[in-house]
Design a protein around this motif. Structure first.
Motif, PDB file in Angstrom:
ATOM      1  N   UNK A 134     -32.073   8.443  61.745  1.00 33.27           N
ATOM      2  CA  UNK A 134     -33.168   8.004  62.614  1.00 33.27           C
ATOM      3  C   UNK A 134     -34.018   9.179  63.075  1.00 33.27           C
ATOM      4  N   UNK A 135     -33.371  10.251  63.490  1.00 33.43           N
ATOM      5  CA  UNK A 135     -34.119  11.412  63.984  1.00 33.43           C
ATOM      6  C   UNK A 135     -34.991  12.019  62.894  1.00 33.43           C
ATOM      7  N   UNK A 136     -34.386  12.214  61.718  1.00 33.86           N
ATOM      8  CA  UNK A 136     -35.120  12.911  60.660  1.00 33.86           C
ATOM      9  C   UNK A 136     -36.218  12.022  60.087  1.00 33.86           C
ATOM     10  N   UNK A 137     -35.959  10.715  59.985  1.00 38.63           N
ATOM     11  CA  UNK A 137     -37.009   9.794  59.502  1.00 38.63           C
ATOM     12  C   UNK A 137     -38.177   9.809  60.478  1.00 38.63           C
ATOM     13  N   UNK A 138     -37.873   9.840  61.787  1.00 38.70           N
ATOM     14  CA  UNK A 138     -38.943   9.877  62.790  1.00 38.70           C
ATOM     15  C   UNK A 138     -39.723  11.183  62.677  1.00 38.70           C
ATOM     16  N   UNK A 139     -38.996  12.279  62.416  1.00 41.76           N
ATOM     17  CA  UNK A 139     -39.651  13.590  62.327  1.00 41.76           C
ATOM     18  C   UNK A 139     -40.709  13.614  61.230  1.00 41.76           C
ATOM     19  N   UNK A 140     -40.430  12.962  60.092  1.00 42.55           N
ATOM     20  CA  UNK A 140     -41.428  12.991  59.004  1.00 42.55           C
ATOM     21  C   UNK A 140     -42.276  11.722  58.998  1.00 42.55           C
ATOM     22  N   UNK A 141     -42.033  10.801  59.944  1.00 51.34           N
ATOM     23  CA  UNK A 141     -42.863   9.596  60.059  1.00 51.34           C
ATOM     24  C   UNK A 141     -42.684   8.620  58.915  1.00 51.34           C
ATOM     25  N   UNK A 142     -41.519   8.623  58.270  1.00 48.55           N
ATOM     26  CA  UNK A 142     -41.309   7.753  57.106  1.00 48.55           C
ATOM     27  C   UNK A 142     -41.108   6.301  57.527  1.00 48.55           C
ATOM     28  N   UNK A 143     -41.535   5.385  56.675  1.00 47.63           N
ATOM     29  CA  UNK A 143     -41.135   3.983  56.792  1.00 47.63           C
ATOM     30  C   UNK A 143     -39.654   3.936  56.421  1.00 47.63           C
ATOM     31  N   UNK A 144     -38.878   3.131  57.166  1.00 48.31           N
ATOM     32  CA  UNK A 144     -37.423   3.175  56.979  1.00 48.31           C
ATOM     33  C   UNK A 144     -36.868   1.762  56.771  1.00 48.31           C
ATOM     34  N   UNK A 145     -36.079   1.577  55.726  1.00 47.89           N
ATOM     35  CA  UNK A 145     -35.399   0.301  55.499  1.00 47.89           C
ATOM     36  C   UNK A 145     -33.906   0.588  55.401  1.00 47.89           C
ATOM     37  N   UNK A 146     -33.127  -0.053  56.254  1.00 48.31           N
ATOM     38  CA  UNK A 146     -31.688   0.209  56.276  1.00 48.31           C
ATOM     39  C   UNK A 146     -30.933  -1.113  56.161  1.00 48.31           C
ATOM     40  N   UNK A 147     -30.193  -1.295  55.062  1.00 53.09           N
ATOM     41  CA  UNK A 147     -29.283  -2.434  54.963  1.00 53.09           C
ATOM     42  C   UNK A 147     -27.997  -2.042  55.663  1.00 53.09           C
ATOM     43  N   UNK A 148     -27.640  -2.793  56.703  1.00 51.12           N
ATOM     44  CA  UNK A 148     -26.472  -2.380  57.478  1.00 51.12           C
ATOM     45  C   UNK A 148     -25.975  -3.516  58.357  1.00 51.12           C
TER      46      UNK A 148
END
Ligand SMILES: Nc1ncnc2c1ncn2[C@@H]1O[C@H](COP(=O)(O)OP(=O)(O)OP(=O)(O)O)[C@@H](O)[C@H]1O
Length: 232
Positions: free
Chosen positions: A190-204
């Motif tokens: 979550x932190x690193x995805x936010x840092x680069x502003x990526x769209x994130x899809x997590x199956x969980x």
């Protein structure tokens, strides 16, 4: 940071009476963070495979199917072009890591970029060092198969982030980890995805992860269950 528009997705497999996926429309904003949930066999992995271009978008007899990430419609790309698009745009974190034994932690992080480019782009090596430090891997030359499972998943997270992809997709990234390692990996992702502003899809199914995303998309029998739930 990529927006997604899916139209008329209809995925069928031989021997299945009903479609494995039947999604008339699905949209994601650029930078949005989506949790994908649903029981076993509901279509989560199939959807991930389509959205990342690992599988082609099947022809739909009733309507024109499209899976558009920004200006790119994966339905119109050949397998080779989808592979190129994925290498340039997608960071993947899989449940069972998909690391290459015999290579070090550092080489594992660099390998996809080495394969995608003739020469490693400028700054990429330093970025890999920085990412491995951020995920807490200290012995960069340690053979990856000798790492603990939590360490392996952290190397996989660093690898997915290298190159600052517009989209990060993680399939059950904490499922095979103990509670403490799982929490650490969820936090990093979550932190690193936010840092680069990526769209994130997590199956969980992991609530520590799911509850912190913007939206929950629940699949049952290949369909999106309405109404979608907003994550707490
Ligand atoms: N290549 C294939 N050929 C035939 N059927 C398939 C194929 N791939 C998936 N299926 C079927 O499609 C349905 C959805 O499978 P999928 O793997 O996407 O579910 P899932 O939600 O990811 O399940 P799990 O949580 O157990 O991984 C299942 O009924 C599965 O058996």
């Amino acid at each position: 940071m990529l927006p997604l528009v899916v139209e008329a997705l209809d995925v069928r497999f031989p021997g299945l009476a009903l479609p494995a996926l039947d999604i008339p429309t699905l949209q994601l904003k650029a930078g949005e963070r989506l949790a994908l949930t649903g029981p076993s066999g509901s279509g989560k992995t199939t959807l991930i495979n389509i959205l990342t271009g690992l599988e082609r978008v099947p022809h739909n007899r009733a309507a024109k199917s499209s899976v558009r990430w920004g200006d790119t419609d994966l339905a119109s790309l050949s397998e080779r072009r989808r592979d190129q698009w994925r290498a340039a745009n997608v960071g993947l974190v899989m449940q069972d890591f998909h690391l290459f034994p015999g290579l070090s932690a550092l080489e594992n992080v660099l390998l996809p970029q080495r394969l995608a480019h003739l020469r490693l782009p400028a700054g990429m090596y330093d970025d890999a060092l920085r990412l491995l430090s951020q995920v807490g891997i200290e012995r960069l030359d340690q053979a990856v198969e000798t790492l603990s499972r939590g360490q392996m998943q952290r190397v996989a997270v660093a690898r997915a982030l290298l190159g600052r992809p517009g989209l990060i997709v993680a399939d059950e990234p904490t499922a095979s980890l103990d509670a403490q390692s799982g929490a650490a990996v969820a936090e990093l992702l979550l932190d690193l995805a936010a840092e680069i502003g990526a769209t994130l899809i997590v199956a969980s199914h992991d609530h520590r992860l799911v509850d912190r995303l913007d939206r929950v998309l629940r699949l049952e029998g290949g369909r999106v269950v309405q109404p979608e739930l907003a994550a707490a």
